[in-house]
Design an enzyme around this catalytic site. Structure first.
Site, PDB file in Angstrom:
ATOM      1  N   SER A  14     -39.613  -9.776  27.007  1.00  0.00           N
ATOM      2  CA  SER A  14     -40.649  -9.884  25.967  1.00  0.00           C
ATOM      3  C   SER A  14     -40.729 -11.348  25.561  1.00  0.00           C
ATOM      4  O   SER A  14     -40.895 -12.220  26.415  1.00  0.00           O
ATOM      5  CB  SER A  14     -40.316  -8.959  24.797  1.00  0.00           C
ATOM      6  OG  SER A  14     -41.398  -8.881  23.890  1.00  0.00           O
ATOM      7  N   HIS A  41     -43.759  -7.804  28.169  1.00  0.00           N
ATOM      8  CA  HIS A  41     -44.611  -7.384  27.060  1.00  0.00           C
ATOM      9  C   HIS A  41     -45.622  -8.473  26.749  1.00  0.00           C
ATOM     10  O   HIS A  41     -45.273  -9.654  26.663  1.00  0.00           O
ATOM     11  CB  HIS A  41     -43.770  -7.087  25.819  1.00  0.00           C
ATOM     12  CG  HIS A  41     -42.975  -5.834  25.940  1.00  0.00           C
ATOM     13  ND1 HIS A  41     -41.898  -5.542  25.133  1.00  0.00           N
ATOM     14  CD2 HIS A  41     -43.098  -4.762  26.791  1.00  0.00           C
ATOM     15  CE1 HIS A  41     -41.405  -4.364  25.469  1.00  0.00           C
ATOM     16  NE2 HIS A  41     -42.108  -3.878  26.470  1.00  0.00           N
ATOM     17  N   ASP A 133     -36.296  -3.229  22.525  1.00  0.00           N
ATOM     18  CA  ASP A 133     -36.980  -2.743  23.717  1.00  0.00           C
ATOM     19  C   ASP A 133     -36.017  -2.785  24.904  1.00  0.00           C
ATOM     20  O   ASP A 133     -35.230  -3.720  25.058  1.00  0.00           O
ATOM     21  CB  ASP A 133     -38.200  -3.612  24.021  1.00  0.00           C
ATOM     22  CG  ASP A 133     -39.224  -3.570  22.901  1.00  0.00           C
ATOM     23  OD1 ASP A 133     -39.835  -2.512  22.721  1.00  0.00           O
ATOM     24  OD2 ASP A 133     -39.374  -4.583  22.202  1.00  0.00           O
TER      25      ASP A 133
END
Length: 350
Positions: A14, A41, A133
């Site tokens: 991310s 992401h 995540d």
């Protein structure tokens, strides 16, 4: 017994992930005996040059994945924007299913599907990013006999994702991103017994149900199959529907539409919604100030002092509320002392 290699490496990143991905890919050899799948992401609706960036970063070709594309060893397959990248048997699939932790593509969706499809043949890699995540994904990979690698948090621009992964699993590798490539290539050459996959468990059944929700969301929508777990007291930040806790104590949630949230992502989204509501309130108050000014001026122009006084009082009250709310927002959410905001203990806005 049937044998195979650890021939699928799934990578999630991310914030700060582009730098980590470039370093990892630079260390992967041209003869890597595994396919690589990458989820980064990114904002919904945005374009991505990630495949081109990774193609220039190392010896492996990098392409955006397409539905039905086979898992090609020695190639990097990148999730395209606004689509989940999933593994179904020995091929990739793309889905426009519900977001997970506010993301599509989502790291957990890729990791979970890979674990279900290929079990011990999978190695999951968690790189730089915030929040948690990837945690649910590496837990699923580990439960099915796969391996886990984590970027050293000290090497990550944003250590949240690596740190959270380390809290939940004991990985085989914890290395700087630049050192992960050669180590993963070595792992990929390991032989695994396909019968070594862990027997089914209630957790695995729930993960398989989640995978179906993301992959076959058009089929499952409205059938009740989205409703897994027990009803919680929380609402989904994406659709305001009721969130179910997927299993007691997991602190993972999914709503009737199918949006999924980890506890950290849910808290972050609620904080964002709260701040957005405050900015909306500030804009509304400022509009009330301007309207009260015009009403007071109009009343004075027609010689109505009583009405002008009422409107002026409303104006003064709104100005005080604007000052307090603006100071609160600009301070990053820290309460502003009354003597600094201009409010007093008798002020209804204090």
């Amino acid at each position: 017994m049937s044998q195979a290699h650890r021939d699928l490496i799934v990578v999630g990143a991310s914030a700060g992930g582009v730098e980590a991905l470039r370093a990892l890919v630079a260390g992967l050899p041209a003869d890597l005996p595994a396919a690589v799948a990458v989820v980064l992401h990114m904002p919904l609706g945005g374009a991505s040059a990630l495949a081109a960036i990774l193609r220039r970063s190392g010896a492996l070709p990098a392409v955006f994945a397409q539905s039905g594309m086979p898992l090609t060893r020695g190639q990097v397959h990148v999730a395209p924007p606004d689509h989940h990248l999933l593994v179904v048997e020995n091929r990739f699939a793309l889905s426009h299913g519900p977001t997970e932790n506010g993301h599509r593509p989502a790291v957990d969706a890729l990791f979970r599907s890979a674990a279900i499809a290929l079990g011990p043949r999978v190695t999951g890699v968690v790189l730089s990013g915030v929040l948690d995540d990837g945690v649910a994904g590496v837990v699923a990979i580990r439960a099915r006999g796969g391996r886990v690698a984590v970027q050293d948090p000290a090497d990550a621009l944003h250590p949240g994702m690596p740190e959270n992964a380390l809290r939940h699993v004991r990985p085989e590798l914890v290395l700087p991103a630049a050192d992960l490539g050669p180590a993963l290539a070595k792992l990929a050459r390991e032989h695994v017994e396909l019968s070594s996959a862990t027997p089914a468990s209630p957790q695995m059944e729930q993960e398989e149900q989640e995978e179906r929700i993301v992959r076959d969301w058009r089929v499952t929508m409205g059938t009740g199959t989205h409703m897994i777990g027990e009803t919680s007291e929380y609402t989904c930040p994406d659709c305001s529907g009721v969130l179910n806790e997927i299993a007691p104590g997991t602190l993972r949630f999914r709503c009737q539409i199918g949006h999924a949230w980890s506890v950290e992502a849910l808290a972050q989204a609620q904080g964002d919604a709260f701040e957005k509501a405050l900015w909306t309130a500030l804009r509304t108050l400022e509009e009330k100030v301007r309207l009260s000014e015009r009403m007071a001026e109009a009343a004075r122009a027609r010689g109505d002092g009583r009405q002008a006084g009422r409107y002026q009082s409303r104006l003064d009250e709104s100005l005080r509320a604007v000052d307090v709310l603006r100071d609160f927002l600009l301070s990053g959410g820290e309460p502003v002392p009354a003597e600094e905001s201009g409010a007093t203990s008798g002020d209804p806005t204090s």
